[in-house]
Write a protein that holds these residues in place. Structure first.
Motif, PDB file in Angstrom:
ATOM      1  N   ILE A 134       0.812  -1.272   0.044  1.00 27.76           N
ATOM      2  CA  ILE A 134      -0.188  -0.112   0.126  1.00 27.76           C
ATOM      3  C   ILE A 134       0.866   1.238   0.030  1.00 27.76           C
ATOM      4  O   ILE A 134       1.619   1.246   0.717  1.00 27.76           O
ATOM      5  N   ILE A 135       0.495   2.370  -0.851  1.00 30.41           N
ATOM      6  CA  ILE A 135       1.264   3.380  -1.113  1.00 30.41           C
ATOM      7  C   ILE A 135       0.356   4.349  -0.352  1.00 30.41           C
ATOM      8  O   ILE A 135      -0.633   4.808  -1.084  1.00 30.41           O
ATOM      9  N   GLU A 136       0.818   5.503   0.358  1.00 28.55           N
ATOM     10  CA  GLU A 136      -0.227   6.528   0.955  1.00 28.55           C
ATOM     11  C   GLU A 136       0.838   7.590   0.659  1.00 28.55           C
ATOM     12  O   GLU A 136       1.744   7.771   1.225  1.00 28.55           O
ATOM     13  N   ILE A 137      -0.082   8.579   0.030  1.00 25.23           N
ATOM     14  CA  ILE A 137       0.589  10.064  -0.123  1.00 25.23           C
ATOM     15  C   ILE A 137      -0.379  11.023   0.416  1.00 25.23           C
ATOM     16  O   ILE A 137      -1.577  11.377  -0.340  1.00 25.23           O
ATOM     17  N   ASP A 138      -0.398  11.562   1.740  1.00 28.94           N
ATOM     18  CA  ASP A 138      -1.422  12.516   2.037  1.00 28.94           C
ATOM     19  C   ASP A 138      -2.723  11.636   2.114  1.00 28.94           C
ATOM     20  O   ASP A 138      -2.939  10.569   2.543  1.00 28.94           O
ATOM     21  N   LEU A 141      -4.328   6.869  -1.244  1.00 32.24           N
ATOM     22  CA  LEU A 141      -4.231   5.638  -1.008  1.00 32.24           C
ATOM     23  C   LEU A 141      -4.044   4.614  -2.313  1.00 32.24           C
ATOM     24  O   LEU A 141      -5.155   4.704  -3.006  1.00 32.24           O
ATOM     25  N   ILE A 142      -3.074   3.961  -2.373  1.00 33.87           N
ATOM     26  CA  ILE A 142      -2.885   2.964  -3.826  1.00 33.87           C
ATOM     27  C   ILE A 142      -2.467   1.632  -3.177  1.00 33.87           C
ATOM     28  O   ILE A 142      -1.609   1.783  -2.435  1.00 33.87           O
ATOM     29  N   ASN A 143      -3.472   0.746  -3.400  1.00 38.07           N
ATOM     30  CA  ASN A 143      -3.104  -0.587  -2.907  1.00 38.07           C
ATOM     31  C   ASN A 143      -2.787  -1.208  -4.341  1.00 38.07           C
ATOM     32  O   ASN A 143      -3.617  -1.510  -5.132  1.00 38.07           O
ATOM     33  N   VAL A 144      -1.509  -1.676  -4.413  1.00 39.10           N
ATOM     34  CA  VAL A 144      -0.697  -2.291  -5.573  1.00 39.10           C
ATOM     35  C   VAL A 144      -1.422  -3.629  -5.912  1.00 39.10           C
ATOM     36  O   VAL A 144      -1.338  -4.021  -6.942  1.00 39.10           O
ATOM     37  N   VAL A 149      -7.816   2.454  -5.549  1.00 36.81           N
ATOM     38  CA  VAL A 149      -7.308   3.886  -5.322  1.00 36.81           C
ATOM     39  C   VAL A 149      -8.277   4.695  -4.420  1.00 36.81           C
ATOM     40  O   VAL A 149      -9.542   4.558  -5.117  1.00 36.81           O
ATOM     41  N   LYS A 150      -7.809   5.342  -3.529  1.00 36.45           N
ATOM     42  CA  LYS A 150      -8.815   6.280  -2.652  1.00 36.45           C
ATOM     43  C   LYS A 150      -8.423   7.500  -2.341  1.00 36.45           C
ATOM     44  O   LYS A 150      -7.295   7.479  -2.265  1.00 36.45           O
ATOM     45  N   VAL A 151      -8.977   8.313  -2.126  1.00 29.35           N
ATOM     46  CA  VAL A 151      -8.891   9.736  -1.990  1.00 29.35           C
ATOM     47  C   VAL A 151      -9.746  10.149  -1.014  1.00 29.35           C
ATOM     48  O   VAL A 151     -10.935  10.123  -1.074  1.00 29.35           O
ATOM     49  N   GLU A 152      -9.151  10.456   0.096  1.00 27.62           N
ATOM     50  CA  GLU A 152     -10.028  10.629   1.472  1.00 27.62           C
ATOM     51  C   GLU A 152     -10.989   9.600   1.531  1.00 27.62           C
ATOM     52  O   GLU A 152     -12.046   9.842   2.137  1.00 27.62           O
ATOM     53  N   GLY A 153     -10.519   8.185   1.460  1.00 32.15           N
ATOM     54  CA  GLY A 153     -11.556   7.228   1.729  1.00 32.15           C
ATOM     55  C   GLY A 153     -12.452   6.868   0.577  1.00 32.15           C
ATOM     56  O   GLY A 153     -13.265   5.650   0.732  1.00 32.15           O
ATOM     57  N   LYS A 154     -12.519   7.976  -0.429  1.00 32.16           N
ATOM     58  CA  LYS A 154     -13.484   7.486  -1.253  1.00 32.16           C
ATOM     59  C   LYS A 154     -12.902   6.809  -2.488  1.00 32.16           C
ATOM     60  O   LYS A 154     -11.736   7.141  -3.061  1.00 32.16           O
ATOM     61  N   ASN A 155     -13.559   5.671  -3.122  1.00 31.47           N
ATOM     62  CA  ASN A 155     -13.059   4.911  -4.019  1.00 31.47           C
ATOM     63  C   ASN A 155     -12.796   5.804  -5.436  1.00 31.47           C
ATOM     64  O   ASN A 155     -13.873   6.344  -5.669  1.00 31.47           O
ATOM     65  N   ILE A 156     -11.864   5.643  -6.005  1.00 27.04           N
ATOM     66  CA  ILE A 156     -11.461   6.271  -7.394  1.00 27.04           C
ATOM     67  C   ILE A 156     -11.549   5.244  -8.453  1.00 27.04           C
ATOM     68  O   ILE A 156     -10.466   4.262  -8.401  1.00 27.04           O
ATOM     69  N   LYS A 157     -12.236   5.257  -9.463  1.00 28.58           N
ATOM     70  CA  LYS A 157     -12.284   4.525 -10.710  1.00 28.58           C
ATOM     71  C   LYS A 157     -11.270   4.889 -11.827  1.00 28.58           C
ATOM     72  O   LYS A 157     -11.391   5.787 -12.294  1.00 28.58           O
ATOM     73  N   LEU A 158     -10.119   4.209 -11.879  1.00 30.31           N
ATOM     74  CA  LEU A 158      -9.178   4.473 -13.030  1.00 30.31           C
ATOM     75  C   LEU A 158      -9.265   3.342 -14.159  1.00 30.31           C
ATOM     76  O   LEU A 158      -9.526   2.216 -13.788  1.00 30.31           O
ATOM     77  N   THR A 159      -8.897   3.782 -15.190  1.00 25.92           N
ATOM     78  CA  THR A 159      -8.532   2.617 -16.306  1.00 25.92           C
ATOM     79  C   THR A 159      -7.568   1.935 -15.956  1.00 25.92           C
ATOM     80  O   THR A 159      -6.537   2.382 -15.171  1.00 25.92           O
ATOM     81  N   PRO A 160      -7.232   0.672 -16.615  1.00 26.16           N
ATOM     82  CA  PRO A 160      -5.876  -0.085 -16.381  1.00 26.16           C
ATOM     83  C   PRO A 160      -4.650   0.674 -16.737  1.00 26.16           C
ATOM     84  O   PRO A 160      -3.565   0.726 -16.036  1.00 26.16           O
ATOM     85  N   THR A 161      -4.654   1.664 -17.815  1.00 23.02           N
ATOM     86  CA  THR A 161      -3.620   2.202 -18.158  1.00 23.02           C
ATOM     87  C   THR A 161      -3.408   3.560 -17.099  1.00 23.02           C
ATOM     88  O   THR A 161      -2.093   3.717 -16.862  1.00 23.02           O
TER      89      THR A 161
END
Length: 231
Positions: A134-138, A141-144, A149-161
């Motif tokens: 897990i990478i945390e930057i402020d 949060l990124i769980n490899v 991917v979360k920002v302030e606990g909210k799930n962020i939907k990213l494409t694979p790229t």
């Protein structure tokens, strides 16, 4: 092992059949559709791992189809179009495509890009347990391992790229990556022109994770050099 299924969407029968021949020679299962509406019907009934999507089509073009697909699916999408202007590429990538190939194209190059996207897709969606990372930057949060991917606990939907670009920068906190280096490491092919593919993806990531994309907190621009994530 079950064959990966690729959906080829193009209103030109000759193009569909040409791509089908090359992909079947590589061992892929190929499904064909002549427009966006037909493609959406296929997705309701068949498992698809990657989509090759033409832009200019009747009934529903590739841009509209891509937007609808991205509402609830994250498989790789490679845009295919006779248009080569930068704005057309940007439009295709902004709607959620992972890559863009301009007609006329070399079928072998298209196959290579498909293989690269599929490798990334299956790596991101593997269920094999690995060491937790897990990478945390402020507030980011990124769980490899789980590719969350979360920002302030909210799930962020990213494409694979998008995920691969963010992960590359986050794992190498403080390191500046040029556009060329990002392209080569994420797309796994040599950087051969100065198109806007990387910049468009960076912009989309910022729109999703930054409070103010114009003043990014996470992905910083190093003018004249590239991009970095500060730890």
């Amino acid at each position: 092992m079950e064959k990966e299924s690729i959906l080829v969407v193009d209103d030109e029968k000759e193009i569909r059949e040409l791509i089908k021949i090359y992909l079947e020679n590589e061992g892929y299962n190929v499904i064909l559709a002549e427009d966006g509406e037909a493609a959406l019907e296929v997705l309701e009934n068949d498992e698809v791992h990657l989509i090759v999507l033409d832009i200019m089509m009747p009934k529903m073009d590739g841009i509209e189809a891509c937007l609808k697909i991205r509402k609830n699916r994250n498989m790789p999408i490679i845009m295919l179009s006779a248009k080569s202007e930068d704005m057309d590429k940007i439009m295709g990538l902004t709607t959620g495509a992972d890559d863009y190939v301009t007609k006329p194209f070399n079928p072998l190059e298209l196959v290579a890009r498909i293989k690269s996207q599929l490798r990334r897709y299956f790596k991101l969606n593997t269920s094999k347990p690995v060491n937790n990372s897990i990478i945390e930057i402020d507030d980011l949060l990124i769980n490899v391992d789980t590719h969350e991917v979360k920002v302030e606990g909210k799930n962020i939907k990213l494409t694979p790229t998008e995920f691969d670009i963010l992960k590359l920068l986050a794992i190498n906190k403080g390191v500046v990556f040029s556009i060329e280096k990002i392209y080569e490491k994420v797309w796994k092919v040599d950087f051969f022109d100065s198109d806007n593919t990387v910049m468009v993806h960076i912009r989309k990531i910022r729109e999703k994770i930054e409070k103010n994309p114009r003043k990014p907190e996470y992905i910083k621009t190093v003018w004249g050099v590239g991009y970095k994530v500060d730890g």
